[in-house]
Design a protein around this motif. Structure first.
Motif, PDB file in Angstrom:
ATOM      1  N   ALA A   1     -26.850  70.334  17.350  1.00  0.00           N
ATOM      2  CA  ALA A   1     -24.938  71.027  17.316  1.00  0.00           C
ATOM      3  C   ALA A   1     -23.974  70.879  17.800  1.00  0.00           C
ATOM      4  CB  ALA A   1     -25.339  72.506  18.340  1.00  0.00           C
ATOM      5  N   PRO A   2     -22.891  70.039  16.353  1.00  0.00           N
ATOM      6  CA  PRO A   2     -21.767  69.591  16.558  1.00  0.00           C
ATOM      7  C   PRO A   2     -20.690  70.253  17.564  1.00  0.00           C
ATOM      8  CG  PRO A   2     -21.465  70.190  14.695  1.00  0.00           C
ATOM      9  CD  PRO A   2     -23.230  70.629  15.314  1.00  0.00           C
ATOM     10  N   GLY A   3     -20.805  68.897  18.108  1.00  0.00           N
ATOM     11  CA  GLY A   3     -19.930  69.210  20.058  1.00  0.00           C
ATOM     12  C   GLY A   3     -18.538  68.615  19.071  1.00  0.00           C
ATOM     13  N   ASP A   4     -18.255  68.330  20.745  1.00  0.00           N
ATOM     14  CA  ASP A   4     -16.191  67.657  20.946  1.00  0.00           C
ATOM     15  C   ASP A   4     -16.426  66.413  20.372  1.00  0.00           C
ATOM     16  OD1 ASP A   4     -17.725  67.051  22.960  1.00  0.00           O
ATOM     17  OD2 ASP A   4     -16.314  67.431  24.347  1.00  0.00           O
ATOM     18  N   GLY A   5     -17.814  65.233  20.396  1.00  0.00           N
ATOM     19  CA  GLY A   5     -18.281  64.571  20.021  1.00  0.00           C
ATOM     20  C   GLY A   5     -18.658  63.577  21.143  1.00  0.00           C
ATOM     21  N   ILE A   6     -18.189  63.633  22.678  1.00  0.00           N
ATOM     22  CA  ILE A   6     -18.111  62.798  24.066  1.00  0.00           C
ATOM     23  C   ILE A   6     -19.207  63.426  24.902  1.00  0.00           C
ATOM     24  CG2 ILE A   6     -16.771  62.967  26.556  1.00  0.00           C
ATOM     25  CD1 ILE A   6     -14.595  63.574  24.743  1.00  0.00           C
ATOM     26  N   GLY A   7     -19.958  62.757  24.621  1.00  0.00           N
ATOM     27  CA  GLY A   7     -21.653  63.026  25.307  1.00  0.00           C
ATOM     28  C   GLY A   7     -22.843  63.638  25.010  1.00  0.00           C
ATOM     29  N   ILE A   8     -23.406  64.052  25.513  1.00  0.00           N
ATOM     30  CA  ILE A   8     -24.350  64.527  25.095  1.00  0.00           C
ATOM     31  C   ILE A   8     -25.111  65.885  26.038  1.00  0.00           C
ATOM     32  CG2 ILE A   8     -27.368  64.091  25.040  1.00  0.00           C
ATOM     33  CD1 ILE A   8     -26.789  60.991  25.140  1.00  0.00           C
ATOM     34  N   ASN A   9     -25.005  67.059  25.381  1.00  0.00           N
ATOM     35  CA  ASN A   9     -25.531  67.894  26.527  1.00  0.00           C
ATOM     36  C   ASN A   9     -27.017  68.444  26.223  1.00  0.00           C
ATOM     37  OD1 ASN A   9     -22.755  69.189  26.590  1.00  0.00           O
ATOM     38  ND2 ASN A   9     -22.597  70.061  23.882  1.00  0.00           N
ATOM     39  N   ILE A  10     -27.183  69.227  27.525  1.00  0.00           N
ATOM     40  CA  ILE A  10     -28.699  69.310  27.764  1.00  0.00           C
ATOM     41  C   ILE A  10     -28.400  70.314  27.883  1.00  0.00           C
ATOM     42  CG2 ILE A  10     -30.835  68.157  29.309  1.00  0.00           C
ATOM     43  CD1 ILE A  10     -29.073  65.644  30.061  1.00  0.00           C
ATOM     44  N   VAL A  11     -29.364  70.909  27.127  1.00  0.00           N
ATOM     45  CA  VAL A  11     -29.784  72.293  26.951  1.00  0.00           C
ATOM     46  C   VAL A  11     -31.228  72.684  27.862  1.00  0.00           C
ATOM     47  CG1 VAL A  11     -28.241  73.163  26.269  1.00  0.00           C
ATOM     48  CG2 VAL A  11     -29.764  72.754  24.687  1.00  0.00           C
ATOM     49  N   ALA A  12     -31.336  73.792  27.725  1.00  0.00           N
ATOM     50  CA  ALA A  12     -32.186  75.073  28.037  1.00  0.00           C
ATOM     51  C   ALA A  12     -33.303  74.724  26.612  1.00  0.00           C
ATOM     52  CB  ALA A  12     -32.037  76.077  28.316  1.00  0.00           C
ATOM     53  N   PRO A  13     -34.577  74.464  26.923  1.00  0.00           N
ATOM     54  CA  PRO A  13     -35.458  75.219  27.432  1.00  0.00           C
ATOM     55  C   PRO A  13     -35.827  73.658  28.402  1.00  0.00           C
ATOM     56  CG  PRO A  13     -37.655  74.430  26.019  1.00  0.00           C
ATOM     57  CD  PRO A  13     -35.394  74.706  25.356  1.00  0.00           C
ATOM     58  N   TYR A  14     -35.912  73.806  30.227  1.00  0.00           N
ATOM     59  CA  TYR A  14     -35.762  72.686  30.998  1.00  0.00           C
ATOM     60  C   TYR A  14     -37.654  72.737  31.523  1.00  0.00           C
ATOM     61  CZ  TYR A  14     -31.244  72.246  30.761  1.00  0.00           C
ATOM     62  OH  TYR A  14     -29.265  72.251  30.525  1.00  0.00           O
ATOM     63  N   THR A  15     -37.572  71.322  31.290  1.00  0.00           N
ATOM     64  CA  THR A  15     -39.465  71.667  32.001  1.00  0.00           C
ATOM     65  C   THR A  15     -39.392  70.647  33.691  1.00  0.00           C
ATOM     66  OG1 THR A  15     -40.221  71.351  30.040  1.00  0.00           O
ATOM     67  CG2 THR A  15     -40.754  70.205  31.701  1.00  0.00           C
ATOM     68  N   VAL A  16     -40.178  71.409  34.097  1.00  0.00           N
ATOM     69  CA  VAL A  16     -39.950  70.825  35.681  1.00  0.00           C
ATOM     70  C   VAL A  16     -41.370  70.385  36.103  1.00  0.00           C
ATOM     71  CG1 VAL A  16     -39.978  70.875  38.310  1.00  0.00           C
ATOM     72  CG2 VAL A  16     -37.826  72.402  36.844  1.00  0.00           C
ATOM     73  N   SER A  17     -41.106  69.069  36.088  1.00  0.00           N
ATOM     74  CA  SER A  17     -43.000  68.336  36.440  1.00  0.00           C
ATOM     75  C   SER A  17     -42.592  67.400  36.872  1.00  0.00           C
ATOM     76  CB  SER A  17     -43.357  68.179  34.756  1.00  0.00           C
ATOM     77  OG  SER A  17     -42.505  66.413  34.302  1.00  0.00           O
ATOM     78  N   LYS A  18     -43.854  66.880  37.647  1.00  0.00           N
ATOM     79  CA  LYS A  18     -44.273  66.037  38.840  1.00  0.00           C
ATOM     80  C   LYS A  18     -45.073  64.856  38.508  1.00  0.00           C
ATOM     81  CE  LYS A  18     -47.913  67.119  41.947  1.00  0.00           C
ATOM     82  NZ  LYS A  18     -48.488  67.936  43.284  1.00  0.00           N
ATOM     83  N   VAL A  19     -45.299  63.878  39.027  1.00  0.00           N
ATOM     84  CA  VAL A  19     -45.755  62.737  38.378  1.00  0.00           C
ATOM     85  C   VAL A  19     -45.654  61.891  39.810  1.00  0.00           C
ATOM     86  CG1 VAL A  19     -45.110  60.637  37.230  1.00  0.00           C
ATOM     87  CG2 VAL A  19     -43.418  62.462  36.391  1.00  0.00           C
ATOM     88  N   ASP A  20     -46.822  61.602  39.011  1.00  0.00           N
ATOM     89  CA  ASP A  20     -48.343  60.728  39.782  1.00  0.00           C
ATOM     90  C   ASP A  20     -47.670  58.990  39.980  1.00  0.00           C
ATOM     91  OD1 ASP A  20     -50.145  58.976  41.307  1.00  0.00           O
ATOM     92  OD2 ASP A  20     -50.918  60.853  41.904  1.00  0.00           O
ATOM     93  N   THR A  21     -47.383  58.828  40.866  1.00  0.00           N
ATOM     94  CA  THR A  21     -47.091  56.769  40.261  1.00  0.00           C
ATOM     95  C   THR A  21     -48.156  56.404  40.089  1.00  0.00           C
ATOM     96  OG1 THR A  21     -45.710  56.728  42.540  1.00  0.00           O
ATOM     97  CG2 THR A  21     -44.416  56.990  40.897  1.00  0.00           C
ATOM     98  N   SER A  22     -49.268  56.382  41.287  1.00  0.00           N
ATOM     99  CA  SER A  22     -50.223  55.738  40.916  1.00  0.00           C
ATOM    100  C   SER A  22     -50.908  55.539  39.718  1.00  0.00           C
ATOM    101  CB  SER A  22     -51.164  55.881  42.209  1.00  0.00           C
ATOM    102  OG  SER A  22     -52.205  56.833  41.841  1.00  0.00           O
ATOM    103  N   THR A  23     -51.070  57.264  38.893  1.00  0.00           N
ATOM    104  CA  THR A  23     -51.526  57.444  38.243  1.00  0.00           C
ATOM    105  C   THR A  23     -51.201  57.684  36.615  1.00  0.00           C
ATOM    106  OG1 THR A  23     -51.823  59.877  38.400  1.00  0.00           O
ATOM    107  CG2 THR A  23     -53.847  58.357  39.061  1.00  0.00           C
ATOM    108  N   GLY A  24     -49.771  57.766  36.937  1.00  0.00           N
ATOM    109  CA  GLY A  24     -48.746  58.195  35.821  1.00  0.00           C
ATOM    110  C   GLY A  24     -49.176  58.936  34.896  1.00  0.00           C
ATOM    111  N   LYS A  25     -49.784  60.353  36.094  1.00  0.00           N
ATOM    112  CA  LYS A  25     -50.476  61.465  35.289  1.00  0.00           C
ATOM    113  C   LYS A  25     -48.844  62.559  35.455  1.00  0.00           C
ATOM    114  CE  LYS A  25     -53.046  65.209  35.436  1.00  0.00           C
ATOM    115  NZ  LYS A  25     -54.452  66.163  36.440  1.00  0.00           N
ATOM    116  N   GLU A  26     -48.498  63.460  34.604  1.00  0.00           N
ATOM    117  CA  GLU A  26     -47.444  64.159  35.051  1.00  0.00           C
ATOM    118  C   GLU A  26     -47.873  65.155  34.284  1.00  0.00           C
ATOM    119  OE1 GLU A  26     -43.488  65.562  32.142  1.00  0.00           O
ATOM    120  OE2 GLU A  26     -44.712  63.511  31.425  1.00  0.00           O
ATOM    121  N   SER A  27     -47.162  66.393  35.433  1.00  0.00           N
ATOM    122  CA  SER A  27     -47.567  68.159  35.411  1.00  0.00           C
ATOM    123  C   SER A  27     -47.040  68.825  35.630  1.00  0.00           C
ATOM    124  CB  SER A  27     -49.021  68.225  36.663  1.00  0.00           C
ATOM    125  OG  SER A  27     -48.313  68.077  38.129  1.00  0.00           O
ATOM    126  N   VAL A  28     -46.889  69.878  34.805  1.00  0.00           N
ATOM    127  CA  VAL A  28     -45.952  71.214  34.414  1.00  0.00           C
ATOM    128  C   VAL A  28     -46.216  71.668  36.061  1.00  0.00           C
ATOM    129  CG1 VAL A  28     -44.732  72.661  32.979  1.00  0.00           C
ATOM    130  CG2 VAL A  28     -45.031  70.757  32.240  1.00  0.00           C
TER     131      VAL A  28
END
Length: 167
Positions: free
Chosen positions: A140-167
């Motif tokens: 949505a147009p805003g004040d033009g400064i930066g990026i607004n990050i909005v919901a929905p948010y995702t919290v996930s875990k990444v296993d760095t040896s396999t690259g597998k991401e799970s929510v």
């Protein structure tokens, strides 16, 4: 009652700004710091480890990008989580990565998150598991400064040896 000592002193080089630190973190083990050091605005970033007493400086890697934004570093496992962009600019659309410093292999932490939408990156002691939080970029147009990050948010875990991401 507190006393402090210098660990590292930024140098004034030939340019207008001199050395800058793009980011700074204490190692997961609490034994050293890691800093992204830029000699001049727009120069390569030298990611350097420094002992807490200011001794034993070591170059971990160089980035062509001036902005290296460090999320976590494990000296023991020789891994670092970070993102790259610019510094002294108007913003960054970055995607965090994990780098194995022994092989210099870099892997994107999440294929699902869009650049610029990460809000948090945290790892366990050896960075074998990393939790990431990302949202959605507000178009949505805003004040033009930066990026607004909005919901929905995702919290996930990444296993760095396999690259597998799970929510």
């Amino acid at each position: 009652g507190n006393s402090f000592s210098n660990i590292y002193e930024l140098k004034k080089t030939g340019g207008a700004i001199g050395e800058q630190v793009s980011s700074l973190r204490i190692s997961q083990e609490g034994t050293k710091i890691v800093a992204g050091i830029i000699e001049e605005s727009g120069a390569k970033n030298k990611v350097t480890s420094i002992g807490l007493n200011g001794q034993n400086q070591s170059l971990l890697f160089e980035s062509e990008k001036s902005g290296v934004f460090i999320d976590a570093w494990s000296e023991k496992s020789n891994k670092i989580a970070y993102s790259e962009g610019c510094i002294n600019c108007d913003g960054n659309l970055v995607s965090p990565v994990i780098r194995d410093l022994s092989t210099n292999k870099t892997t994107k932490l999440s294929e699902k998150a869009q650049p610029g939408t990460m809000t948090t990156v945290e790892g366990n002691t050896d960075l074998s598991q990393i939790v990431i939080v990302y949202g959605k970029a507000d178009t949505a147009p805003g004040d033009g400064i930066g990026i607004n990050i909005v919901a929905p948010y995702t919290v996930s875990k990444v296993d760095t040896s396999t690259g597998k991401e799970s929510v």
